[in-house]
Design a protein around this motif. Sequence first.
Motif, PDB file in Angstrom:
ATOM      1  N   PRO A   1       0.821  -1.217   0.000  1.00 50.15           N
ATOM      2  CA  PRO A   1       0.000   0.000   0.000  1.00 50.15           C
ATOM      3  C   PRO A   1       0.852   1.264   0.000  1.00 50.15           C
ATOM      4  O   PRO A   1       2.021   1.254   0.402  1.00 50.15           O
ATOM      5  N   LEU A   2       0.257   2.356  -0.456  1.00 46.22           N
ATOM      6  CA  LEU A   2       0.941   3.650  -0.405  1.00 46.22           C
ATOM      7  C   LEU A   2       1.193   4.082   1.030  1.00 46.22           C
ATOM      8  O   LEU A   2       2.243   4.607   1.366  1.00 46.22           O
ATOM      9  N   THR A   3       0.180   3.855   1.877  1.00 45.20           N
ATOM     10  CA  THR A   3       0.266   4.209   3.293  1.00 45.20           C
ATOM     11  C   THR A   3       0.103   2.954   4.125  1.00 45.20           C
ATOM     12  O   THR A   3      -0.870   2.219   3.968  1.00 45.20           O
ATOM     13  N   LEU A   4       1.059   2.699   5.009  1.00 39.58           N
ATOM     14  CA  LEU A   4       0.999   1.521   5.866  1.00 39.58           C
ATOM     15  C   LEU A   4       0.050   1.765   7.033  1.00 39.58           C
ATOM     16  O   LEU A   4      -0.179   2.911   7.433  1.00 39.58           O
ATOM     17  N   SER A   5      -0.466   0.687   7.576  1.00 36.18           N
ATOM     18  CA  SER A   5      -1.204   0.813   8.828  1.00 36.18           C
ATOM     19  C   SER A   5      -0.207   1.134   9.943  1.00 36.18           C
ATOM     20  O   SER A   5       1.006   0.948   9.787  1.00 36.18           O
ATOM     21  N   ASP A   6      -0.706   1.608  11.070  1.00 36.99           N
ATOM     22  CA  ASP A   6       0.191   1.919  12.185  1.00 36.99           C
ATOM     23  C   ASP A   6       0.980   0.687  12.614  1.00 36.99           C
ATOM     24  O   ASP A   6       2.181   0.780  12.900  1.00 36.99           O
ATOM     25  N   ASP A   7       0.327  -0.464  12.655  1.00 38.43           N
ATOM     26  CA  ASP A   7       1.015  -1.698  13.051  1.00 38.43           C
ATOM     27  C   ASP A   7       2.100  -2.069  12.052  1.00 38.43           C
ATOM     28  O   ASP A   7       3.206  -2.481  12.434  1.00 38.43           O
ATOM     29  N   GLN A   8       1.802  -1.929  10.764  1.00 39.29           N
ATOM     30  CA  GLN A   8       2.791  -2.245   9.734  1.00 39.29           C
ATOM     31  C   GLN A   8       3.984  -1.291   9.819  1.00 39.29           C
ATOM     32  O   GLN A   8       5.134  -1.715   9.725  1.00 39.29           O
ATOM     33  N   TYR A   9       3.686  -0.021  10.010  1.00 39.82           N
ATOM     34  CA  TYR A   9       4.763   0.969  10.077  1.00 39.82           C
ATOM     35  C   TYR A   9       5.629   0.725  11.306  1.00 39.82           C
ATOM     36  O   TYR A   9       6.863   0.777  11.228  1.00 39.82           O
ATOM     37  N   ALA A  10       4.992   0.466  12.447  1.00 38.28           N
ATOM     38  CA  ALA A  10       5.749   0.212  13.679  1.00 38.28           C
ATOM     39  C   ALA A  10       6.638  -1.012  13.525  1.00 38.28           C
ATOM     40  O   ALA A  10       7.789  -1.021  13.980  1.00 38.28           O
TER      41      ALA A  10
ATOM     42  N   GLN B   1       7.974  -2.204  10.761  1.00 34.16           N
ATOM     43  CA  GLN B   1       9.111  -1.847   9.916  1.00 34.16           C
ATOM     44  C   GLN B   1      10.116  -1.001  10.691  1.00 34.16           C
ATOM     45  O   GLN B   1      11.332  -1.206  10.595  1.00 34.16           O
ATOM     46  N   TRP B   2       9.612  -0.062  11.469  1.00 38.98           N
ATOM     47  CA  TRP B   2      10.475   0.853  12.224  1.00 38.98           C
ATOM     48  C   TRP B   2      11.291   0.105  13.271  1.00 38.98           C
ATOM     49  O   TRP B   2      12.436   0.436  13.544  1.00 38.98           O
ATOM     50  N   LYS B   3      10.703  -0.923  13.843  1.00 37.00           N
ATOM     51  CA  LYS B   3      11.366  -1.677  14.911  1.00 37.00           C
ATOM     52  C   LYS B   3      12.405  -2.672  14.376  1.00 37.00           C
ATOM     53  O   LYS B   3      13.179  -3.237  15.156  1.00 37.00           O
ATOM     54  N   LYS B   4      12.413  -2.888  13.067  1.00 40.41           N
ATOM     55  CA  LYS B   4      13.354  -3.856  12.498  1.00 40.41           C
ATOM     56  C   LYS B   4      14.805  -3.370  12.537  1.00 40.41           C
ATOM     57  O   LYS B   4      15.726  -4.159  12.396  1.00 40.41           O
ATOM     58  N   VAL B   5      14.995  -2.084  12.715  1.00 40.28           N
ATOM     59  CA  VAL B   5      16.340  -1.517  12.707  1.00 40.28           C
ATOM     60  C   VAL B   5      17.141  -2.067  13.879  1.00 40.28           C
ATOM     61  O   VAL B   5      16.639  -2.182  15.001  1.00 40.28           O
TER      62      VAL B   5
ATOM     63  N   PRO C   1      21.348   9.017  22.520  1.00 41.70           N
ATOM     64  CA  PRO C   1      20.206   9.613  23.211  1.00 41.70           C
ATOM     65  C   PRO C   1      19.438   8.566  24.008  1.00 41.70           C
ATOM     66  O   PRO C   1      19.366   7.391  23.623  1.00 41.70           O
ATOM     67  N   ASP C   2      18.869   8.991  25.111  1.00 40.71           N
ATOM     68  CA  ASP C   2      18.153   8.042  25.974  1.00 40.71           C
ATOM     69  C   ASP C   2      17.101   7.259  25.190  1.00 40.71           C
ATOM     70  O   ASP C   2      17.030   6.034  25.278  1.00 40.71           O
ATOM     71  N   PHE C   3      16.280   7.990  24.433  1.00 41.20           N
ATOM     72  CA  PHE C   3      15.231   7.330  23.656  1.00 41.20           C
ATOM     73  C   PHE C   3      15.064   8.035  22.308  1.00 41.20           C
ATOM     74  O   PHE C   3      15.179   9.252  22.220  1.00 41.20           O
ATOM     75  N   LEU C   4      14.804   7.240  21.287  1.00 40.68           N
ATOM     76  CA  LEU C   4      14.297   7.751  20.021  1.00 40.68           C
ATOM     77  C   LEU C   4      12.881   7.223  19.901  1.00 40.68           C
ATOM     78  O   LEU C   4      12.667   6.007  19.866  1.00 40.68           O
ATOM     79  N   CYS C   5      11.905   8.113  19.860  1.00 38.07           N
ATOM     80  CA  CYS C   5      10.493   7.724  19.903  1.00 38.07           C
ATOM     81  C   CYS C   5       9.811   8.046  18.573  1.00 38.07           C
ATOM     82  O   CYS C   5      10.209   8.966  17.854  1.00 38.07           O
ATOM     83  N   LEU C   6       8.762   7.307  18.281  1.00 38.55           N
ATOM     84  CA  LEU C   6       8.033   7.481  17.030  1.00 38.55           C
ATOM     85  C   LEU C   6       6.585   7.868  17.317  1.00 38.55           C
ATOM     86  O   LEU C   6       5.881   7.171  18.046  1.00 38.55           O
ATOM     87  N   ASN C   7       6.164   8.993  16.765  1.00 37.58           N
ATOM     88  CA  ASN C   7       4.747   9.357  16.767  1.00 37.58           C
ATOM     89  C   ASN C   7       4.112   8.651  15.577  1.00 37.58           C
ATOM     90  O   ASN C   7       4.320   9.041  14.430  1.00 37.58           O
TER      91      ASN C   7
END
Length: 285
Positions: A136-145, A147-151, A212-218
């Motif tokens: 999809p062009l835009t991921l769901s929040d769960d999908q995006y999270a 992907q973001w956590k895979k780093v 940095p202590d935390f890198l957070c995602l909105n």
Amino acid sequence: MKYEQVKPNTIIPQLEERLLELIEALKKLNEIVSKQTSENYNLRIAQKHGHPQYYYVSKNTYPAGTYIPRNKQALAQKLAQRDYNAKAIELLQKEIKATKHYIKQSGAHQSKTLTISKIQALYSKMCPARQKLITPLTLSDDQYAAQWKKVTWQGLPFAPDSPVYTTNQGERVRSKSEVLIANALAQYKIPYRYEYTLTLRKQHTRDTTLYPDFLCLNLRTRQEFFWEHFGLMDSPEYVANAVSKLNLYTQNKITPGKNLIITMETQTEPLTPSVIDQMINDFLK
């Protein structure tokens, strides 16, 4: 790193708020105009020796008009405000129409806490079997999270004699306050990376690496925020180091209130859960 082609639509709630303001402004202006007496005068302004002079122009005095003396400036104000209100009403009506049209065309579902655009709904309404075949062009929040956590990254090691503080997720951190922050982030389902490596440009020297202590995602906006907690603000040496770090952040366009969250404490003013909750709600929800 970019995980999706189109971010979620976060404009609609802002437009809905603006639409209410526009409608209210239009209502008030219409009320004002309805109470005004209709003068068949127009206002003309001329400059004489660098000072404005006002004239009211009627059909009989066109184009020069009749001079308005200083003791009758209220008439000039009345005419100027009348003309402004008329033009403002026209602009308000056009913007209201355009805003309603955009909201209707873009928004598939809106509420106080959730906005799903038609682009997002196009994918979310498909059956799971079809979804598996599509990027999809835009991921769901769960999908995006996800992907973001895979780093992956390598944080700072812990000294053998350092105290052990563990979060509810079983993650080791460096202080009781960091436990509170990490637990709150997990409770609010805010994705984060603990001590994620960050390389910054330092003036007149080599690049420097911070943790940095935390890198957070909105997840709603897809914006990342660094979160630094300064826990020893009683110590002059610690404060000096904190100021140096904040200046380095600022030099690299990481600024408080924009993409950097700051909390701090002293022995007499400890970090409280209410402060953490406030930061999360202000920046990460």
